[in-house]
Design an enzyme around this catalytic site. Structure first.
Site, short mmCIF file in Angstrom:
data_model
loop_
_atom_site.label_atom_id
_atom_site.label_comp_id
_atom_site.label_asym_id
_atom_site.label_seq_id
_atom_site.Cartn_x
_atom_site.Cartn_y
_atom_site.Cartn_z
CG PHE A 11 8.70 -17.40 -10.35
CD1 PHE A 11 9.02 -18.53 -9.25
CD2 PHE A 11 9.56 -16.65 -10.01
CE1 PHE A 11 10.17 -18.89 -8.37
CE2 PHE A 11 10.83 -16.69 -9.05
CZ PHE A 11 10.86 -17.52 -8.25
CB THR A 98 -1.59 -20.70 -12.87
OG1 THR A 98 -2.57 -21.90 -12.58
CG2 THR A 98 -0.13 -21.66 -13.07
CE LYS A 127 -10.14 -19.60 -4.26
NZ LYS A 127 -9.24 -18.92 -4.09
CD GLU A 151 -4.26 -28.14 4.75
OE1 GLU A 151 -4.06 -29.36 5.21
OE2 GLU A 151 -5.40 -27.65 4.70
CB VAL A 154 -9.60 -25.00 2.28
CG1 VAL A 154 -10.73 -24.36 2.90
CG2 VAL A 154 -9.92 -25.81 1.22
N GLY A 208 -4.50 -3.99 0.44
CA GLY A 208 -4.02 -5.33 -0.26
C GLY A 208 -4.77 -6.52 0.17
CG ASP A 222 -12.24 -16.89 -2.40
OD1 ASP A 222 -11.62 -17.38 -3.14
OD2 ASP A 222 -12.60 -16.56 -1.00
CE LYS A 226 -10.97 -19.77 -0.27
NZ LYS A 226 -10.68 -18.65 0.39
N GLY A 324 -1.91 -14.40 2.41
CA GLY A 324 -0.55 -14.35 2.80
C GLY A 324 0.29 -15.03 1.86
#
Lengths: 351, 351
Positions: A11, A98, A127, A151, A154, A208, A222, A226, A324
């Site tokens: 959460f 998570t 991922k 979805e 990625v 951020g 990262d 992907k 975001g």
């Protein structure tokens, strides 16, 4: 009116944003989509676990004091009993949000497996499970008549996977390349205007965009995860991160960037995969000096983009937000919409 | 294996390309899509009409001599009996690819209406019927349990409409803007590098981008039709071309372009529509000096692009080819895939 009961595993920002969307505009969405959404379970490292089959009062959860846990509430405990909740909640959809573990995908993989084993479809933005165990988990979902959607794993909510698999039906996708990390893209942009890597990273952190430890963004790991997802999902590959050559933006110097600009080019960290002559898939992450006319050259700042090379249509590109909380929560919502459609199709086919 | 029998109305570049795709890779497509395609009727202004319920030999049609017509073949006539063929062929899908008439939409509107009245679903690349009678034809299709699809009427095969209606489900689209005409975009690019409008248009003509009469491209009336389609389809408007303010690129001078560049801006011919405060839709076509960071500023040459402003996801952009015979034929194929899916859903729902 149909309804889906959902369990939120984790959460943090993204699942909170999804809960907020359900709280604020659940009725509007139900009218639009033809089904309602009800949260019946939440688990979180700090809050503990809460299972309420009649639906959790989300406004009440948002009003919790700092440091408060679910202990004392009906169906609540202070401990985050993820596995127990996933297996025993009355949810028909588990929303796994998570943290990404790029090494072994845990606990995400176990969460997804537990959900699929106990008859629940899954959406995740994580991922790890998709890149490291996507094929296995998709097989498990299919074997159990369930749906596994990811979805948001990625490009946040920008619907790359669904665009390729549904909107581009009938085309053969031969290659895919993209700007898949907003932090490194932002940093490269700043380096173009003369900043050093370190200063640009510090600025990205203060805004951020970048994590406290920016290594995964800057060194390309990262993007590597992907690229595994894109290659396996869109090119029918069966590769792992070890199969993806990786070079990060720390290998690009200010001088490289100036030289590129003098040639009308711009450095971008590109994740790519293509079907090679042997029929296997070549995949890599590397900084590339793109000509300014390239569809990805002008994708700036935190925006992400993916180009698909196709047989009949040539190159098609989708760009949009790559991060975001609300944008990523939309990825979860779009997955729930897809799960609903698949469940309906299954019910119809079974009549 | 299911099969769709199709009638090709108009046998110019686009429908020829579709026939070629079916001839060359029909088996591969059937394996991929789960249905076969068979052409059972062709009509064309120069070739006449051909109806063969057992399927037309496309290789034989492609081998026809210059000036030859369908007269003498079984089911063939020298006259293009469009209405008769649409109503009486055994096709279940009519592919309308005759020329766009921006004034009254004919004969396209009559073709689509005849198909829907005689129990056939329709795909078209013809902007006329969609922009001038889209709502009426959609109502007719729905009333008859049929499907009317027109992906290729906006950005060739680049799937803008389906992206918005299917991939972006659950989002509210508040505004849409795009580069919707490759010729004017190509010409503006050439004017940036110092060419005059007239010379740039002549070059576009010599490359096959511009029509002999480039007025519709240069003065924005082609984009005007496309904006009507986008506004009605994606923003729920009910507007006509008269509701779309229009200014073409002939209003942009070399001096304007140089001034814009000095301010870090670039002129683009933008078609746009947005839901205004009053709840109605404002739509226009005009040259706009975009900042270079705008997602549409770097869309160059014959490429088209559309940006969607959404509530949860912000701005998402799709770019790709805006013209081309094979690319536009793919739009027809993608519509046929959608018609097949709708027909299956109807059959399942009716069980």
């Amino acid at each position: 009116m149909d309804r889906h009961d959902i369990a939120l595993i984790g959460f943090g920002g993204v699942n909170r944003a999804l809960a907020q969307i359900i709280l604020d505009r659940g009725d509007e969405l139900a009218a639009d989509l033809g089904f309602a959404l009800r949260v019946v379970a939440i688990t979180d490292l700090r809050l503990g676990s809460l299972m309420q089959a009649d639906g959790i009062d989300l406004a009440d959860v948002f009003a919790m004091r700092d440091g408060e846990t679910f202990a004392g509430r009906p169906g609540g405990t202070a401990a985050p009993q993820n596995d127990y909740v996933i297996r025993n909640s009355t949810a028909d959809i588990v929303v796994e949000a998570t943290f990404t573990n790029p090494i072994d995908g845990e606990p995400g993989i176990s969460h997804v497996r537990a959900a699929l084993e106990s008859g629940k479809s899954v959406t995740t933005t994580n991922k790890g499970p998709v890149a490291l165990a996507g094929l296995e988990l998709n097989r498990l979902a299919a074997a159990n008549g369930l749906t596994f959607q990811y979805e948001g794993s990625v490009v946040s909510g920008t619907p790359i996977l669904r665009f390729a698999s549904e909107t581009l039906q009938g085309l053969r996708i031969d290659a895919v390349e993209g700007i898949l990390n907003g932090t490194s893209n932002y940093v490269l942009g700043k380096m173009e205007s003369g900043m050093t890597l370190d200063v640009a990273v510090a600025e990205a952190q203060s805004l951020g965009y970048a994590e406290a430890d920016p290594t995964a963004d800057i060194e390309g790991s990262d993007v590597q995860l992907k690229v595994v997802i894109l290659a396996n999902e869109l090119l029918g590959a069966d590769i792992t991160t070890a199969d993806v050559t990786r070079r990060g933006i720390s290998e690009v110097s200010a001088a490289d960037i100036i030289d590129a600009a003098a040639q009308g080019k711009r450095y971008k960290l590109i994740g790519s995969a293509f079907r090679n002559a042997a029929g296997t898939v070549t995949a890599k992450v590397e900084p590339v000096a793109l000509p300014l006319t390239h569809p990805l050259a002008s994708v700036t700042g935190p925006t992400n983009a993916v180009s698909f090379d196709t047989d009949l249509l040539g190159t098609v590109t989708v760009s949009g937000p790559g991060a975001g909380r609300i944008e990523t929560a939309y990825a979860l919502l779009s997955d729930i919409i897809a799960i609903d459609a698949h469940q309906r199709a299954r019910v119809e086919a079974g009549r």
